[in-house]
Design a protein around this motif. Sequence first.
Motif, short mmCIF file in Angstrom:
data_model
loop_
_atom_site.label_atom_id
_atom_site.label_comp_id
_atom_site.label_asym_id
_atom_site.label_seq_id
_atom_site.Cartn_x
_atom_site.Cartn_y
_atom_site.Cartn_z
N SER A 35 -10.19 9.82 -6.94
CA SER A 35 -10.22 8.21 -7.00
C SER A 35 -9.70 6.78 -5.97
CB SER A 35 -11.78 8.12 -7.63
OG SER A 35 -11.03 7.56 -8.93
N GLU A 36 -8.40 6.76 -7.20
CA GLU A 36 -7.84 6.49 -6.78
C GLU A 36 -7.21 5.63 -5.56
OE1 GLU A 36 -4.50 3.02 -9.28
OE2 GLU A 36 -5.59 4.86 -10.33
N LEU A 37 -6.56 7.07 -5.60
CA LEU A 37 -5.75 7.23 -4.36
C LEU A 37 -7.19 7.07 -2.83
CD1 LEU A 37 -3.08 8.04 -3.03
CD2 LEU A 37 -4.28 10.74 -3.46
N ASP A 38 -8.13 7.40 -3.24
CA ASP A 38 -8.41 7.78 -1.66
C ASP A 38 -8.72 6.55 -1.83
OD1 ASP A 38 -9.34 10.11 -2.01
OD2 ASP A 38 -10.62 10.46 -2.88
N GLU A 39 -8.84 5.18 -2.57
CA GLU A 39 -9.42 3.77 -2.52
C GLU A 39 -8.16 2.94 -1.94
OE1 GLU A 39 -10.18 1.50 -5.97
OE2 GLU A 39 -12.15 2.82 -6.30
N VAL A 40 -6.92 3.63 -2.38
CA VAL A 40 -5.20 3.38 -1.32
C VAL A 40 -5.56 3.55 -0.52
CG1 VAL A 40 -2.88 2.80 -1.40
CG2 VAL A 40 -4.61 2.83 -3.86
N LYS A 41 -5.92 5.00 0.72
CA LYS A 41 -5.91 5.38 1.27
C LYS A 41 -7.17 4.60 2.16
CE LYS A 41 -3.83 9.83 1.13
NZ LYS A 41 -3.80 11.26 0.96
N PHE A 42 -8.22 4.66 1.82
CA PHE A 42 -9.09 3.63 2.70
C PHE A 42 -8.71 2.33 2.52
CE2 PHE A 42 -12.49 0.93 2.32
CZ PHE A 42 -13.01 1.00 3.78
N GLU A 43 -8.37 1.23 1.91
CA GLU A 43 -7.44 0.27 1.72
C GLU A 43 -6.54 0.20 3.17
OE1 GLU A 43 -5.07 -3.17 -0.21
OE2 GLU A 43 -6.13 -2.09 -1.65
N GLN A 44 -5.72 1.86 3.40
CA GLN A 44 -4.70 1.03 4.28
C GLN A 44 -5.41 1.64 5.51
OE1 GLN A 44 -1.88 5.37 4.44
NE2 GLN A 44 -0.56 4.49 4.73
N ALA A 45 -6.50 2.56 5.68
CA ALA A 45 -7.22 2.66 7.13
C ALA A 45 -7.17 1.17 7.37
CB ALA A 45 -8.01 3.56 7.30
N MET A 46 -8.02 0.56 6.45
CA MET A 46 -8.12 -0.86 7.24
C MET A 46 -7.22 -1.67 7.04
SD MET A 46 -11.97 -0.26 6.57
CE MET A 46 -11.90 -2.25 6.47
N VAL A 47 -6.63 -1.68 6.52
CA VAL A 47 -5.25 -2.92 6.82
C VAL A 47 -4.51 -2.22 8.78
CG1 VAL A 47 -2.81 -3.00 6.54
CG2 VAL A 47 -4.63 -3.42 4.87
N ILE A 67 0.70 -1.33 0.09
CA ILE A 67 -0.37 0.01 -0.51
C ILE A 67 0.71 1.53 -0.39
CG2 ILE A 67 -1.74 1.07 1.41
CD1 ILE A 67 -2.82 -1.20 2.22
N ALA A 68 1.43 1.51 0.64
CA ALA A 68 2.63 2.44 0.80
C ALA A 68 3.20 2.66 -0.34
CB ALA A 68 4.15 2.15 1.90
N ASP A 69 3.75 1.73 -0.92
CA ASP A 69 4.48 2.40 -2.54
C ASP A 69 3.56 2.29 -3.48
OD1 ASP A 69 6.59 0.80 -2.11
OD2 ASP A 69 6.34 -1.45 -2.88
N ARG A 70 2.40 2.62 -3.26
CA ARG A 70 1.25 2.36 -4.49
C ARG A 70 0.92 3.90 -3.78
NH1 ARG A 70 -3.47 -1.63 -3.24
NH2 ARG A 70 -4.80 0.22 -4.41
N ILE A 71 1.12 4.57 -2.62
CA ILE A 71 0.90 5.61 -2.32
C ILE A 71 2.14 6.32 -3.33
CG2 ILE A 71 0.85 7.46 -0.67
CD1 ILE A 71 -1.19 5.47 0.81
N ARG A 72 3.38 6.24 -2.90
CA ARG A 72 4.05 6.52 -3.38
C ARG A 72 4.14 6.72 -5.14
NH1 ARG A 72 7.13 4.20 1.08
NH2 ARG A 72 7.33 2.63 -0.23
N GLU A 73 3.66 5.93 -5.94
CA GLU A 73 3.79 5.98 -6.87
C GLU A 73 2.64 6.99 -7.44
OE1 GLU A 73 2.90 1.92 -8.98
OE2 GLU A 73 4.50 1.00 -7.74
N SER A 74 1.63 7.32 -6.87
CA SER A 74 0.58 7.92 -6.96
C SER A 74 0.67 9.46 -6.92
CB SER A 74 -0.13 8.17 -6.16
OG SER A 74 -1.38 7.02 -6.83
N GLN A 75 2.00 9.69 -5.44
CA GLN A 75 2.38 11.03 -5.61
C GLN A 75 3.42 11.56 -6.71
OE1 GLN A 75 3.90 9.73 -1.87
NE2 GLN A 75 2.09 11.44 -0.36
#
Length: 167
Positions: free
Chosen positions: A57-69, A39-47
Amino acid sequence: MNEAEMIIEPQGGILLTPQGYQMLQVELEHLTMVKRPEIADRIRESQQHGEFSEDNSELDEVKFEQAMVENRIAELKGMFGNAHVLEEDQIPTDRVGIGSRVTVNDLQFDDEFEIRVVSSIESDPTRDLVSNESPMGTALFGHAKGEEVVFEAPEGKKKYKILGITR
């Protein structure tokens, strides 16, 4: 007071079978060692790709997944801090308790099968791990071999006879 009650009352907290404890440890390791870095890699790639905007919206989904994890990691760590892993000799065989393997006969259909009564945390009906808080687990809990139990299941009233209790 039966053996199952003696285990629950003085220990308090969450009772886990050795297999349940191991299963939760594997889940925690997967979340911390695989999912969290992924998840951290996916957020870095988006940045890095300039996709870090308010309407992404993809970043929002990743952040939501991060919160769930992260919530699940915290939940698992909390469980481990309040868990007691049952030793084999602590699993009752005279009466149904946490960890007991119970062979029952469904008296309506004359169908014999085995389940294991576990805490709700490690229950998995697809693997015949029945929660002690479920209607079936509650009905069986504390009963001995030869006794019959009746309980209300989602599909209607069930009547089982306990044929055996093992570890």
